[in-house]
Design a protein around this motif. Sequence first.
Motif, PDB file in Angstrom:
ATOM      1  N   ASP A 140       0.810  -1.218   0.000  1.00  0.00           N
ATOM      2  CA  ASP A 140       0.000   0.000   0.000  1.00  0.00           C
ATOM      3  C   ASP A 140       0.843   1.267   0.000  1.00  0.00           C
ATOM      4  O   ASP A 140       0.313   2.376  -0.041  1.00  0.00           O
ATOM      5  N   ARG A 141       2.166   1.105   0.057  1.00  0.00           N
ATOM      6  CA  ARG A 141       3.061   2.266  -0.023  1.00  0.00           C
ATOM      7  C   ARG A 141       3.467   2.571  -1.468  1.00  0.00           C
ATOM      8  O   ARG A 141       4.382   3.343  -1.721  1.00  0.00           O
ATOM      9  N   VAL A 142       2.765   1.927  -2.408  1.00  0.00           N
ATOM     10  CA  VAL A 142       2.912   2.232  -3.836  1.00  0.00           C
ATOM     11  C   VAL A 142       1.684   3.028  -4.266  1.00  0.00           C
ATOM     12  O   VAL A 142       0.543   2.635  -3.969  1.00  0.00           O
ATOM     13  N   ALA A 143       1.915   4.139  -4.930  1.00  0.00           N
ATOM     14  CA  ALA A 143       0.811   4.973  -5.417  1.00  0.00           C
ATOM     15  C   ALA A 143       0.969   5.191  -6.917  1.00  0.00           C
ATOM     16  O   ALA A 143       2.081   5.325  -7.421  1.00  0.00           O
ATOM     17  N   PHE A 144      -0.162   5.224  -7.587  1.00  0.00           N
ATOM     18  CA  PHE A 144      -0.183   5.447  -9.039  1.00  0.00           C
ATOM     19  C   PHE A 144      -1.033   6.677  -9.325  1.00  0.00           C
ATOM     20  O   PHE A 144      -2.168   6.790  -8.861  1.00  0.00           O
ATOM     21  N   VAL A 145      -0.474   7.605 -10.097  1.00  0.00           N
ATOM     22  CA  VAL A 145      -1.210   8.795 -10.534  1.00  0.00           C
ATOM     23  C   VAL A 145      -1.112   8.858 -12.048  1.00  0.00           C
ATOM     24  O   VAL A 145      -0.009   8.964 -12.600  1.00  0.00           O
ATOM     25  N   GLY A 146      -2.245   8.777 -12.722  1.00  0.00           N
ATOM     26  CA  GLY A 146      -2.247   8.783 -14.184  1.00  0.00           C
ATOM     27  C   GLY A 146      -3.377   9.618 -14.735  1.00  0.00           C
ATOM     28  O   GLY A 146      -4.293  10.021 -14.016  1.00  0.00           O
ATOM     29  N   ARG A 147      -3.307   9.874 -16.037  1.00  0.00           N
ATOM     30  CA  ARG A 147      -4.361  10.631 -16.705  1.00  0.00           C
ATOM     31  C   ARG A 147      -5.645   9.796 -16.732  1.00  0.00           C
ATOM     32  O   ARG A 147      -5.645   8.608 -16.389  1.00  0.00           O
ATOM     33  N   LEU A 148      -6.725  10.404 -17.161  1.00  0.00           N
ATOM     34  CA  LEU A 148      -8.009   9.714 -17.205  1.00  0.00           C
ATOM     35  C   LEU A 148      -7.969   8.556 -18.192  1.00  0.00           C
ATOM     36  O   LEU A 148      -7.677   8.743 -19.378  1.00  0.00           O
ATOM     37  N   ARG A 360     -34.702  17.466 -21.545  1.00  0.00           N
ATOM     38  CA  ARG A 360     -34.816  18.069 -22.880  1.00  0.00           C
ATOM     39  C   ARG A 360     -33.444  18.583 -23.327  1.00  0.00           C
ATOM     40  O   ARG A 360     -32.856  18.045 -24.262  1.00  0.00           O
ATOM     41  N   THR A 361     -32.917  19.585 -22.663  1.00  0.00           N
ATOM     42  CA  THR A 361     -31.574  20.068 -23.001  1.00  0.00           C
ATOM     43  C   THR A 361     -30.528  19.645 -21.975  1.00  0.00           C
ATOM     44  O   THR A 361     -29.331  19.772 -22.232  1.00  0.00           O
ATOM     45  N   VAL A 362     -30.972  19.162 -20.832  1.00  0.00           N
ATOM     46  CA  VAL A 362     -30.066  18.584 -19.823  1.00  0.00           C
ATOM     47  C   VAL A 362     -30.490  17.142 -19.633  1.00  0.00           C
ATOM     48  O   VAL A 362     -31.542  16.862 -19.061  1.00  0.00           O
ATOM     49  N   ARG A 363     -29.664  16.212 -20.148  1.00  0.00           N
ATOM     50  CA  ARG A 363     -30.065  14.811 -20.182  1.00  0.00           C
ATOM     51  C   ARG A 363     -29.030  13.940 -19.479  1.00  0.00           C
ATOM     52  O   ARG A 363     -27.880  13.837 -19.919  1.00  0.00           O
ATOM     53  N   PHE A 364     -29.444  13.336 -18.380  1.00  0.00           N
ATOM     54  CA  PHE A 364     -28.604  12.353 -17.702  1.00  0.00           C
ATOM     55  C   PHE A 364     -28.785  10.999 -18.386  1.00  0.00           C
ATOM     56  O   PHE A 364     -29.866  10.669 -18.844  1.00  0.00           O
ATOM     57  N   GLY A 365     -27.727  10.224 -18.433  1.00  0.00           N
ATOM     58  CA  GLY A 365     -27.716   8.934 -19.120  1.00  0.00           C
ATOM     59  C   GLY A 365     -26.452   8.830 -19.944  1.00  0.00           C
ATOM     60  O   GLY A 365     -25.514   8.103 -19.576  1.00  0.00           O
ATOM     61  N   PRO A 366     -26.353   9.579 -21.077  1.00  0.00           N
ATOM     62  CA  PRO A 366     -25.077   9.611 -21.813  1.00  0.00           C
ATOM     63  C   PRO A 366     -24.088  10.548 -21.124  1.00  0.00           C
ATOM     64  O   PRO A 366     -23.685  11.593 -21.647  1.00  0.00           O
ATOM     65  N   ASN A 367     -23.700  10.166 -19.890  1.00  0.00           N
ATOM     66  CA  ASN A 367     -22.885  11.044 -19.048  1.00  0.00           C
ATOM     67  C   ASN A 367     -21.422  11.044 -19.478  1.00  0.00           C
ATOM     68  O   ASN A 367     -20.896  10.049 -19.979  1.00  0.00           O
ATOM     69  N   ALA A 368     -20.752  12.170 -19.262  1.00  0.00           N
ATOM     70  CA  ALA A 368     -19.350  12.323 -19.643  1.00  0.00           C
ATOM     71  C   ALA A 368     -18.443  11.577 -18.676  1.00  0.00           C
ATOM     72  O   ALA A 368     -18.650  11.587 -17.451  1.00  0.00           O
ATOM     73  N   SER A 369     -17.410  10.942 -19.207  1.00  0.00           N
ATOM     74  CA  SER A 369     -16.508  10.124 -18.393  1.00  0.00           C
ATOM     75  C   SER A 369     -15.551  10.947 -17.553  1.00  0.00           C
ATOM     76  O   SER A 369     -14.922  10.409 -16.641  1.00  0.00           O
ATOM     77  N   ILE A 370     -15.418  12.235 -17.833  1.00  0.00           N
ATOM     78  CA  ILE A 370     -14.510  13.066 -17.043  1.00  0.00           C
ATOM     79  C   ILE A 370     -14.933  13.078 -15.571  1.00  0.00           C
ATOM     80  O   ILE A 370     -14.118  13.323 -14.676  1.00  0.00           O
ATOM     81  N   ALA A 371     -16.194  12.747 -15.301  1.00  0.00           N
ATOM     82  CA  ALA A 371     -16.669  12.680 -13.917  1.00  0.00           C
ATOM     83  C   ALA A 371     -15.983  11.578 -13.129  1.00  0.00           C
ATOM     84  O   ALA A 371     -16.064  11.541 -11.896  1.00  0.00           O
ATOM     85  N   GLU A 372     -15.298  10.638 -13.814  1.00  0.00           N
ATOM     86  CA  GLU A 372     -14.609   9.556 -13.122  1.00  0.00           C
ATOM     87  C   GLU A 372     -13.229   9.960 -12.619  1.00  0.00           C
ATOM     88  O   GLU A 372     -12.572   9.178 -11.927  1.00  0.00           O
ATOM     89  N   ALA A 373     -12.762  11.149 -12.966  1.00  0.00           N
ATOM     90  CA  ALA A 373     -11.445  11.597 -12.503  1.00  0.00           C
ATOM     91  C   ALA A 373     -11.474  11.836 -10.995  1.00  0.00           C
ATOM     92  O   ALA A 373     -12.503  12.205 -10.418  1.00  0.00           O
ATOM     93  N   SER A 374     -10.333  11.619 -10.352  1.00  0.00           N
ATOM     94  CA  SER A 374     -10.230  11.826  -8.909  1.00  0.00           C
ATOM     95  C   SER A 374     -10.279  13.317  -8.598  1.00  0.00           C
ATOM     96  O   SER A 374      -9.711  14.117  -9.335  1.00  0.00           O
ATOM     97  N   PRO A 375     -10.928  13.728  -7.519  1.00  0.00           N
ATOM     98  CA  PRO A 375     -10.935  15.144  -7.153  1.00  0.00           C
ATOM     99  C   PRO A 375      -9.557  15.599  -6.674  1.00  0.00           C
ATOM    100  O   PRO A 375      -8.735  14.798  -6.212  1.00  0.00           O
ATOM    101  N   TYR A 376      -9.340  16.877  -6.792  1.00  0.00           N
ATOM    102  CA  TYR A 376      -8.076  17.471  -6.353  1.00  0.00           C
ATOM    103  C   TYR A 376      -7.798  17.179  -4.884  1.00  0.00           C
ATOM    104  O   TYR A 376      -6.636  16.993  -4.482  1.00  0.00           O
ATOM    105  N   ALA A 377      -8.839  17.101  -4.056  1.00  0.00           N
ATOM    106  CA  ALA A 377      -8.653  16.826  -2.634  1.00  0.00           C
ATOM    107  C   ALA A 377      -7.960  15.489  -2.408  1.00  0.00           C
ATOM    108  O   ALA A 377      -7.175  15.333  -1.460  1.00  0.00           O
ATOM    109  N   ASP A 378      -8.238  14.484  -3.267  1.00  0.00           N
ATOM    110  CA  ASP A 378      -7.554  13.188  -3.148  1.00  0.00           C
ATOM    111  C   ASP A 378      -6.066  13.345  -3.422  1.00  0.00           C
ATOM    112  O   ASP A 378      -5.227  12.699  -2.770  1.00  0.00           O
TER     113      ASP A 378
END
Length: 975
Positions: A140-148, A360-378
């Motif tokens: 657990d003392r190994v950490a990985f930080v990568g792009r999305l 209608r103009t705001v549609r949940f379902g085909p959601n963007a994958s950028i939401a899977e990125a880790s927050p800056y707080a992490d």
Amino acid sequence: MDRRDFLKILGGSGAAAALSGCAQPVEKILPYVIPDEDIVPGVATWYATVCRECPAGCGMLVRTREGRAVKVEGNPAHPVNAGALCARGQASLQGLYNPDRIPHPLRRDASGKTHPMSWAEAEALLAERFAALRARGAGDRVAFVGRLETGSLRRLVGEFLAAIGSMQYLTYEPFAYEPLRAANHIAFGRAAIPFYDIEAAEFLLSFDADFLETWISPVAFARAFARFRTVREGTRPGFAYVGPRLNLTAANADAWLPIRPGTEGILALGMIQVILQEKLVPVSGPERDRVWTLVQGYDPPAVAKATDLPAETVQQLARAFVLPRPSLALGGGIAASANNATATLVAINTLNAIVGNLGRTVRFGPNASIAEASPYADLQRLIQAMAQGDVEVLLLHDVNPLFTLPAATGFAEALAKVPLVVSFSSFPDETTMRAHLVLPDHTPLESWGDYAPRAGVAGLVQPTMRPVFASKGLGDVLLAVARQMGGEVAKALPAESFQAYLQEVWRGHHRRLAPTIPFEEFWEAALKRGGVWEEVPDERVRLTLGGIAAVEPEVAGSSEGLTLLTVPSLQHFDGRGANRPWLQELPDPLSQIVWDAWVEIHPETARQRGIGEGDIVRLTSPFGQIELPAHLSAGLRKDVVAVPIGQGHTAFGRYAERRGANPLLLLAPRAEEASGALPRLSVRVALARTGARSLLASPAGSSQQVGEGVARTITLTELNRSEAEPGPRHEAGSLYPAHVHPDHRWGMAIDLNACIGCSACVVACAAENNVPVVGKERVSQGRIMSWIRIERYLEEGPSFPRPRFVPMLCQHCDNAPCESVCPVFATYHNPEGLNAMVYNRCVGTRYCANNCPYKVRRFNWQTYPWPSPLHLQLNPDVSVREMGVMEKCTFCVQRIREAKENAKDEGRGVRDGEITPACAQTCPTSAIVFGDLKDPQSRVVRLARDPRGYHVLGELNTRPAITYLKRVVLGRSPI
């Protein structure tokens, strides 16, 4: 070369004699004795893949010739971009062939020097270190930080870390839109980024979301925006932009509202209050009471005091947002993200919800994958663990935190306390240059992989050519390390290669989507198409928010200072594009500056401080200071300054280093509590003149049209009148006989109502036609070589200048002024209407350039270098011009020739739309249409007859082959 060698060439002894006569080494040219089945000499091979220049994940086609990639284009079959590509995507070739790429594995010694090592040695070293950590239960003392990553590589990295006992996997994107997901979770119970349907809106309102530049998926939004702005049945939807700075998105709006930074949420709540107070929408019962409790303190006078907008404007904006249905409000731009960003976006969500935009103009379902990125707080928590010595191995994959994080986060100091830092980067960026072990990854154009930019869209990444250097894919490295470790780790990752691992993952897609056909057939079809896509049903959501108040942001620094806006760059994004010379030489759409960074200051603010254009100014915040040249612009508020993100690298290669300064060094490090995001709007800065000056290079001429009508507009009223009563078009006579075009006359139509000024066409043209890069000094001397440019004119307005954009290239005039003055007939009019060039005939008098009223001819003042291996990007179908030769746009004559030859082979004529020059092919808004002016049914002819059509400087009677269509303006403010 002497006369004898010259005669040898004419006699047919060929290039070998020329090389010998020039005292250059002889290169043996060998035929294809056993030709590759995918390679036909002289014929292009195309590979479908995914652009990885940003998280938008557009589909891409890569053109290869004789085994090397020479051009990238958008994939027409891909649902995200439908064949278009932005400037950064077009420049991805310069990542592949970058002369400063790391060519092989490196190990850094105690003195800081790097030494080459083999891949076997590097993998053995990693296997030994991981095995030792796992043996003592310290995995657990190994950490990985990568792009999305969203597909197979993300899964493989997670499985590898789990096998050695680590759960520390962070997906780091500097622009991760954390407040947007947090606000959606608060308002709708979905921690996701939905699909925003701009095209379906009848009124568009952006709260500082730069959706035409860098926000989430700019190519997709640009396509939708062009359709949104189309005139339909005599009307056109309105678009208002709210924000403290006039960026490219605001420049395309019908109204710009320069409010106080960070008060966008207060304005949204004020609009809601007006809507409820005036009963503009049918909201009643408990829902109205709940929302009214949220907004009752935000009446127009209070909002006006907080935002600097008149109270009447708040009311008018609310009414304009409601009356046409549906409407759409966007928020969450990076430059405006303060420590109140989540509350601001909850207010914008509520505004969308109460007027009925959900589903209608705001549609949940085909959601963007950028939401899977880790927050800056992490990432902050990881930095703290590194500083405390709790991380023994840090693995970094295509991320550069030393550049993209504020200095006050302490990442540099924490990094120094990690015993082993491993960077899987192809480029010598700031973070990689601090790593102990550098294992260069393949670039995306050399890699296997997959990427899903949004739900329902799974793109396949495939290698388009053999690796340029001795790099190796991250997936293959991890699999090799696992094999060397043996035991349980090897059992967890049994695949022989990452390609095999990828195919095994895609068997799951096969079982779900096409189980009745063989997998090999499914796989081949997916590779050719670029992936698989499926419809994703919309999710029903409703407003569920609790109480959250929009407040003014907390900004560190003296109240007498100026609020700092750090602005994502259209060219460089978060800095990752700064080592592409095409992007460095691409003028910023509004400032027109190249090869530099600058601080944007309002002219009145600058006058009060004695600052002039080009003065070096010191910006000081509570967290650091930088120095930048000043650029004066009326396109921002007087109480703010703006600095583009992306420049200021201290490493990253010859094209990126020592250019300006990095404004992120000035920011506060504290995360927003509600979302864990890094607030970009967090400091005020003090300005001080240093006494020095710096040249800001720009190829731009006058920003005023001085009555010439180059960039023309037409109001809706005038357009409707002209369509009802079309007036006659008169063409001036000529003293010269008309040119005869027996078969074709090629021409263009450029719709200024669709053009947004994004400059993707400029980079596409450079890539297709081997246009050289000249550098900052020569640009300042007026020697830029671009064959197409985006003219930016500023129309005087009541409070700020309104930008107008015009793509300008060779007009291929029927009465071309350049042709009659060339003393050696190097430029001539060919039978198909092209103003053609014979480079071998040109002697460089430059008479043609002096006589061209459009100033679109470029003279080679020298033979510009292509540092190895950058020369491999050159298109073999286009000659490389040398010193003393004039050059210009040819309408991509090589593409015209290829289409004609293909049509001839098939025994038919050229079809309309079959020929697409590079500029038209990549345009995200389809503003450029090419075709045959002799074909009355062609689209270009229909557009040339449009009531909005005109010729630039048509009064000169040059009879251009390019028709411009006027931009349609509302004639009145949409609010």
